[in-house]
Enzyme design. Structure first.
Site, PDB file in Angstrom:
ATOM      1  N   LYS A 101      -3.594 -10.379 -17.572  1.00  0.00           N
ATOM      2  CA  LYS A 101      -3.097  -9.074 -17.110  1.00  0.00           C
ATOM      3  C   LYS A 101      -3.135  -8.107 -18.274  1.00  0.00           C
ATOM      4  O   LYS A 101      -3.081  -8.518 -19.445  1.00  0.00           O
ATOM      5  CB  LYS A 101      -1.657  -9.216 -16.613  1.00  0.00           C
ATOM      6  CG  LYS A 101      -1.228  -8.117 -15.672  1.00  0.00           C
ATOM      7  CD  LYS A 101      -1.745  -8.372 -14.279  1.00  0.00           C
ATOM      8  CE  LYS A 101      -1.284  -7.338 -13.294  1.00  0.00           C
ATOM      9  NZ  LYS A 101      -1.625  -7.744 -11.920  1.00  0.00           N
TER      10      LYS A 101
HETATM   11  P1  NAD Z   1      -0.620   1.860  -6.755  1.00  0.00           P
HETATM   12  O1  NAD Z   1      -0.411   2.532  -8.046  1.00  0.00           O
HETATM   13  O2  NAD Z   1      -1.874   2.076  -6.000  1.00  0.00           O
HETATM   14  O3  NAD Z   1       0.582   2.242  -5.748  1.00  0.00           O
HETATM   15  C1  NAD Z   1       1.925   2.085  -6.069  1.00  0.00           C
HETATM   16  C2  NAD Z   1       2.735   2.811  -5.003  1.00  0.00           C
HETATM   17  O4  NAD Z   1       4.121   2.573  -5.207  1.00  0.00           O
HETATM   18  C3  NAD Z   1       2.567   4.323  -5.020  1.00  0.00           C
HETATM   19  O5  NAD Z   1       2.563   4.798  -3.681  1.00  0.00           O
HETATM   20  C4  NAD Z   1       3.828   4.817  -5.739  1.00  0.00           C
HETATM   21  O6  NAD Z   1       4.169   6.150  -5.399  1.00  0.00           O
HETATM   22  C5  NAD Z   1       4.817   3.819  -5.210  1.00  0.00           C
HETATM   23  N1  NAD Z   1       6.032   3.635  -5.994  1.00  0.00           N
HETATM   24  C6  NAD Z   1       6.158   3.506  -7.331  1.00  0.00           C
HETATM   25  N2  NAD Z   1       7.456   3.328  -7.634  1.00  0.00           N
HETATM   26  C7  NAD Z   1       8.125   3.321  -6.464  1.00  0.00           C
HETATM   27  C8  NAD Z   1       9.496   3.156  -6.099  1.00  0.00           C
HETATM   28  N3  NAD Z   1      10.422   2.964  -7.039  1.00  0.00           N
HETATM   29  N4  NAD Z   1       9.826   3.189  -4.783  1.00  0.00           N
HETATM   30  C9  NAD Z   1       8.888   3.372  -3.835  1.00  0.00           C
HETATM   31  N5  NAD Z   1       7.584   3.515  -4.114  1.00  0.00           N
HETATM   32  C10 NAD Z   1       7.218   3.500  -5.415  1.00  0.00           C
HETATM   33  O7  NAD Z   1      -0.360   0.308  -7.023  1.00  0.00           O
HETATM   34  P2  NAD Z   1      -0.895  -0.890  -6.148  1.00  0.00           P
HETATM   35  O8  NAD Z   1      -2.220  -1.282  -6.650  1.00  0.00           O
HETATM   36  O9  NAD Z   1      -0.683  -0.583  -4.708  1.00  0.00           O
HETATM   37  O10 NAD Z   1       0.099  -2.063  -6.603  1.00  0.00           O
HETATM   38  C11 NAD Z   1       1.374  -2.232  -6.022  1.00  0.00           C
HETATM   39  C12 NAD Z   1       1.907  -3.614  -6.369  1.00  0.00           C
HETATM   40  O11 NAD Z   1       1.012  -4.602  -5.862  1.00  0.00           O
HETATM   41  C13 NAD Z   1       2.044  -3.923  -7.865  1.00  0.00           C
HETATM   42  O12 NAD Z   1       3.110  -4.823  -8.040  1.00  0.00           O
HETATM   43  C14 NAD Z   1       0.742  -4.624  -8.186  1.00  0.00           C
HETATM   44  O13 NAD Z   1       0.831  -5.453  -9.332  1.00  0.00           O
HETATM   45  C15 NAD Z   1       0.578  -5.450  -6.928  1.00  0.00           C
HETATM   46  N6  NAD Z   1      -0.782  -5.895  -6.650  1.00  0.00           N
HETATM   47  C16 NAD Z   1      -1.808  -5.011  -6.560  1.00  0.00           C
HETATM   48  C17 NAD Z   1      -3.083  -5.474  -6.266  1.00  0.00           C
HETATM   49  C18 NAD Z   1      -4.236  -4.531  -6.077  1.00  0.00           C
HETATM   50  O14 NAD Z   1      -5.303  -4.987  -5.658  1.00  0.00           O
HETATM   51  N7  NAD Z   1      -4.096  -3.246  -6.339  1.00  0.00           N
HETATM   52  C19 NAD Z   1      -3.318  -6.854  -6.077  1.00  0.00           C
HETATM   53  C20 NAD Z   1      -2.239  -7.735  -6.150  1.00  0.00           C
HETATM   54  C21 NAD Z   1      -0.981  -7.240  -6.440  1.00  0.00           C
END
Ligand code: NAD
Length: 421
Positions: A101
């Site tokens: 990561k």
């Molecule tokens: P992203 O940056 O695309 O989206 C994050 C979202 O969360 C945004 O809409 C943001 O406004 C919102 N947010 C942030 N803080 C917040 C809060 N306190 N309350 C409510 N909403 C809030 O990120 P992502 O890629 O969607 O990742 C989200 C989670 O999923 C993370 O934990 C990431 O590690 C995990 N994840 C992502 C992927 C991927 O393919 N992108 C894969 C596995 C896991």
């Protein structure tokens, strides 16, 4: 802090599995940790120094694999915990990858595209000596996406490492997969469907509340709606909205046009965590640690699905356990993203390009295989069984590769064996 409860869950698993100190130590520590300091000239001419990290937790099962994120709260401790979580995730879904990561401590919303491109280039150049298609493969995470991956790929190419397999989640025109952008969220929706069926229910007509409306939250919401669920609450960093039924594509269009989610005309604002909206299923899909004990106290969901990595704190987990509310853990629920990344890597390796339909089918089939291993265990044990299964597979690989030599391991016997001398 994620590091604390991820560690706590790991140490409990070590005890549960009866792993000895040497094995536990091999699993606990990261194989390699890199820290980079990056000077950046801002558009107004001022200079800032940014900190970035890459942690390669394990390569026991293959090259490291994991996203890198841009978020102000990025710390080395949390990146390390997320890297270890990636090792369990790739192991659980039987991918030929280890866990890694990365992240840079910045708020991407306060940087211009030119500044973000330069940050990405500096970050990639800083870690380039120790990443690569057979060493450590990068992907998007919070605050990064296909555009960032395109910049990353070009930075590596400019430095003499032109290879699309270094990065997954890149734009399709640069060799990205057709399904990767949707894969994590569609996978979360698919696993939610499976979990509901395992619990004797159905996704049809089930109410869901989703925290986070980024890559994961958006696609989870769209796919669940498509499958007949009713989305009753959605939130992002600006706040939360709720309604008897939210039309997700309408909300997505509204947000995409630059409007604040909370001002969406066809839903009402909701104070506090969206997961406390009356619902059947709660899906935290934003960041780690958002489901605290206080949030859990206010929730009514009968199923929690971890779309984000590490969103449910131990306090909240105890509350859910006392109420008999099962949690589908992150390593299971959001595995569609890394499975799709693996298929992107495979396509690049073969210089092939699959249709979105073909890849979607393969990702969901792989998730089904993982779910089949959890289907007949008590729902309260989903996290522990998933973690134990993943850890034991990594131990098996460490032993098989001679990285952990057991007294009985030699094919030729040992000199101290009287029958052999
Ligand atoms: P992203 O940056 O695309 O989206 C994050 C979202 O969360 C945004 O809409 C943001 O406004 C919102 N947010 C942030 N803080 C917040 C809060 N306190 N309350 C409510 N909403 C809030 O990120 P992502 O890629 O969607 O990742 C989200 C989670 O999923 C993370 O934990 C990431 O590690 C995990 N994840 C992502 C992927 C991927 O393919 N992108 C894969 C596995 C896991």
């Amino acid at each position: 802090m994620l590091k604390d409860w991820e560690s706590q869950r790991f140490e409990t698993a070590v005890e549960r599995l009866g792993l000895d100190d040497v094995v536990a130590c091999a699993l606990r520590c990261a194989h390699r940790t890199i820290s980079v300091e990056m000077p950046l000239q801002r558009d107004d001419g001022s200079m800032v120094i940014l900190s970035g990290y890459r942690v390669q937790h394990s390569q026991a099962l293959g090259p490291g694999k994991g996203g890198f994120r841009y978020h102000p709260s990025v710390t080395l401790n949390d990146v390390s915990a997320l890297a270890r979580l990636m090792t369990w995730k790739t192991s659980l879904h039987r991918l030929p990858f280890g866990g890694a990561k990365g992240g840079v401590a910045i708020d991407p919303a306060s940087f211009t595209p030119r500044e973000l491109r330069d940050v990405t280039r500096s970050y990639i150049l800083g870690i380039l000596p120790v990443i690569g298609p057979e060493v450590d493969v990068l992907a998007p995470d919070v605050g990064t996406g296909p555009t960032t991956m395109g910049w990353a790929l070009q930075a590596a190419a400019d430095a003499g490492k032109a290879d699309p397999r270094i990065v997954t989640g890149k734009p399709v025109v640069l060799g990205g997969s057709q399904f990767r952008a949707a894969a994590t969220g569609v996978g979360v929706a698919h696993i939610t469907t499976q979990a509901l069926e395992t619990l004797g229910g159905s996704v049809q007509g089930t109410r869901v509340a989703i925290e986070g409306f980024g890559s994961v939250g958006l696609w989870t919401a769209l796919e669940l709606e498509e499958r007949g669920a009713i989305v009753v609450g959605v939130s992002d960093i600006t706040g939360a909205v709720h309604a008897d039924s939210i039309e997700v594509s309408g909300l997505a269009k509204w947000v995409d046009e630059g409007n604040p989610l909370t001002a969406y005309p066809d839903a009402d604002p909701w104070e506090g965590s969206v997961l406390t909206v009356p619902t059947d299923v709660a899906i935290p899909a934003a960041l780690e640690g958002t489901v605290t004990g206080t949030v859990a106290e206010g929730m009514t969901a009968r199923l929690v699905v971890e779309g984000a990595n590490g969103p449910v704190t131990p306090d909240a987990e105890s509350i859910f356990a006392s109420r008999g509310v099962p949690i589908v853990p992150d390593v299971v629920a959001n595995g569609g993203g890394v499975i799709s990344s693996y298929f992107e890597w495979v396509q690049n390796q073969r210089r092939a390009s699959w249709t979105e339909r073909k890849e979607r089918g393969r990702v969901l089939a792989r998730l089904d295989k993982t779910w089949a291993r959890l289907d007949d265990v008590p729902p309260q044990s989903w996290r522990t069984v998933a973690l134990d299964t993943a850890i034991l597979r990594v131990v098996e690989a460490l032993v098989a590769s001679g990285n952990l030599v057991q007294p009985s391991d030699s094919d030729f016997g040992t000199a101290s064996n009287p029958d052999e001398t």
